[in-house]
Design a protein around this motif. Structure first.
Motif, PDB file in Angstrom:
ATOM      1  N   ILE A  33       0.838  -1.198   0.000  1.00 53.24           N
ATOM      2  CA  ILE A  33       0.000   0.000   0.000  1.00 53.24           C
ATOM      3  C   ILE A  33       0.876   1.251   0.000  1.00 53.24           C
ATOM      4  O   ILE A  33       0.623   2.207  -0.736  1.00 53.24           O
ATOM      5  CB  ILE A  33      -0.961  -0.012   1.203  1.00 53.24           C
ATOM      6  N   GLY A  34       1.921   1.253   0.806  1.00 53.66           N
ATOM      7  CA  GLY A  34       2.839   2.398   0.845  1.00 53.66           C
ATOM      8  C   GLY A  34       3.506   2.630  -0.499  1.00 53.66           C
ATOM      9  O   GLY A  34       3.620   3.767  -0.969  1.00 53.66           O
ATOM     10  N   THR A  35       3.931   1.566  -1.143  1.00 56.16           N
ATOM     11  CA  THR A  35       4.551   1.685  -2.462  1.00 56.16           C
ATOM     12  C   THR A  35       3.565   2.260  -3.453  1.00 56.16           C
ATOM     13  O   THR A  35       3.891   3.166  -4.225  1.00 56.16           O
ATOM     14  CB  THR A  35       5.053   0.308  -2.956  1.00 56.16           C
ATOM     15  N   TYR A  36       2.346   1.767  -3.438  1.00 52.72           N
ATOM     16  CA  TYR A  36       1.316   2.261  -4.354  1.00 52.72           C
ATOM     17  C   TYR A  36       1.077   3.759  -4.146  1.00 52.72           C
ATOM     18  O   TYR A  36       1.013   4.531  -5.096  1.00 52.72           O
ATOM     19  CB  TYR A  36       0.023   1.477  -4.154  1.00 52.72           C
ATOM     20  N   LEU A  37       0.956   4.170  -2.894  1.00 55.44           N
ATOM     21  CA  LEU A  37       0.670   5.578  -2.605  1.00 55.44           C
ATOM     22  C   LEU A  37       1.837   6.486  -2.990  1.00 55.44           C
ATOM     23  O   LEU A  37       1.630   7.578  -3.505  1.00 55.44           O
ATOM     24  CB  LEU A  37       0.325   5.754  -1.129  1.00 55.44           C
ATOM     25  N   LEU A  38       3.059   6.048  -2.741  1.00 58.24           N
ATOM     26  CA  LEU A  38       4.220   6.883  -3.032  1.00 58.24           C
ATOM     27  C   LEU A  38       4.632   6.860  -4.493  1.00 58.24           C
ATOM     28  O   LEU A  38       5.353   7.742  -4.945  1.00 58.24           O
ATOM     29  CB  LEU A  38       5.410   6.450  -2.163  1.00 58.24           C
ATOM     30  N   SER A  39       4.207   5.858  -5.250  1.00 62.18           N
ATOM     31  CA  SER A  39       4.676   5.740  -6.628  1.00 62.18           C
ATOM     32  C   SER A  39       3.746   6.383  -7.641  1.00 62.18           C
ATOM     33  O   SER A  39       3.921   6.223  -8.837  1.00 62.18           O
ATOM     34  CB  SER A  39       4.876   4.264  -6.990  1.00 62.18           C
ATOM     35  N   GLY A  40       2.770   7.140  -7.181  1.00 55.55           N
ATOM     36  CA  GLY A  40       1.843   7.800  -8.091  1.00 55.55           C
ATOM     37  C   GLY A  40       2.544   8.770  -9.032  1.00 55.55           C
ATOM     38  O   GLY A  40       3.551   9.385  -8.684  1.00 55.55           O
ATOM     39  N   THR A  41       2.021   8.889 -10.219  1.00 56.25           N
ATOM     40  CA  THR A  41       2.620   9.780 -11.207  1.00 56.25           C
ATOM     41  C   THR A  41       1.730  10.974 -11.506  1.00 56.25           C
ATOM     42  O   THR A  41       2.044  11.768 -12.380  1.00 56.25           O
ATOM     43  CB  THR A  41       2.892   9.021 -12.524  1.00 56.25           C
ATOM     44  N   GLU A  42       0.633  11.106 -10.775  1.00 54.41           N
ATOM     45  CA  GLU A  42      -0.288  12.208 -11.017  1.00 54.41           C
ATOM     46  C   GLU A  42      -0.033  13.320 -10.008  1.00 54.41           C
ATOM     47  O   GLU A  42       0.323  13.070  -8.867  1.00 54.41           O
ATOM     48  CB  GLU A  42      -1.730  11.729 -10.910  1.00 54.41           C
ATOM     49  N   SER A  43      -0.226  14.554 -10.461  1.00 56.18           N
ATOM     50  CA  SER A  43      -0.005  15.699  -9.597  1.00 56.18           C
ATOM     51  C   SER A  43      -1.045  16.770  -9.895  1.00 56.18           C
ATOM     52  O   SER A  43      -1.374  17.009 -11.060  1.00 56.18           O
ATOM     53  CB  SER A  43       1.396  16.258  -9.844  1.00 56.18           C
ATOM     54  N   THR A  44      -1.559  17.408  -8.872  1.00 55.86           N
ATOM     55  CA  THR A  44      -2.443  18.554  -9.045  1.00 55.86           C
ATOM     56  C   THR A  44      -1.689  19.770  -8.538  1.00 55.86           C
ATOM     57  O   THR A  44      -1.202  19.779  -7.408  1.00 55.86           O
ATOM     58  CB  THR A  44      -3.757  18.369  -8.281  1.00 55.86           C
ATOM     59  N   THR A  45      -1.587  20.773  -9.376  1.00 54.63           N
ATOM     60  CA  THR A  45      -0.810  21.962  -9.059  1.00 54.63           C
ATOM     61  C   THR A  45      -1.667  23.198  -9.261  1.00 54.63           C
ATOM     62  O   THR A  45      -2.336  23.326 -10.285  1.00 54.63           O
ATOM     63  CB  THR A  45       0.443  22.041  -9.968  1.00 54.63           C
ATOM     64  N   GLY A  46      -1.632  24.076  -8.298  1.00 52.73           N
ATOM     65  CA  GLY A  46      -2.376  25.329  -8.411  1.00 52.73           C
ATOM     66  C   GLY A  46      -1.746  26.249  -9.458  1.00 52.73           C
ATOM     67  O   GLY A  46      -0.534  26.245  -9.658  1.00 52.73           O
ATOM     68  N   LEU A  47      -2.583  26.998 -10.122  1.00 50.90           N
ATOM     69  CA  LEU A  47      -2.105  27.985 -11.087  1.00 50.90           C
ATOM     70  C   LEU A  47      -2.132  29.352 -10.416  1.00 50.90           C
ATOM     71  O   LEU A  47      -3.194  29.852 -10.059  1.00 50.90           O
ATOM     72  CB  LEU A  47      -2.995  27.981 -12.333  1.00 50.90           C
TER      73      LEU A  47
END
Length: 123
Positions: free
Chosen positions: A23-37
């Protein structure tokens, strides 16, 4: 009888550790990011608001190799332009592996709004 209880406890404990590691690996290995403009990280690309290239490159480099067993360690990630805040927009960034080989990193916008952009890269 106590050996059986110990064995069941040991197997159960090992299973829990493996599950939590997964579970930790799955959570840390995400490739998606939401960034404020905002004014500091927004540029214009072809007349569209865009996330600055250095923000995309830095976030990608940091998330590409979050754990020793996930992804390759990269350095010097660069992106040619900012990432347009338009759903479906794409960009290809590049980085270098520790052996000097160049890696191309496709980046794609999954969702864009007036105040933020959600994007993902491929590992």
């Amino acid at each position: 009888m106590q050996r059986n209880k110990f064995l069941v406890g040991a197997v159960g404990g090992a299973t829990a550790v493996v599950a939590l590691g997964g579970i930790g690996t799955y959570l840390l290995s995400g490739t998606e990011s939401t960034t404020g403009l905002n004014a500091r990280n927004t540029v214009s690309v072809d007349g569209h608001r865009a996330l600055a290239a250095n923000i995309v490159a830095g976030r990608t480099e940091n998330k590409y190799h979050p754990l020793p067993w996930v992804g390759d360690k990269l350095s010097g990630v660069t992106c040619p332009t900012g990432l347009k805040a338009v759903a479906g927009a794409t960009l290809t960034c590049t980085g270098k592996k520790s052996d000097g080989k160049t890696v191309e990193i496709p980046v794609r916008v999954t969702e864009a709004g007036a105040k933020s952009i959600t994007w993902a890269f491929e590992r």
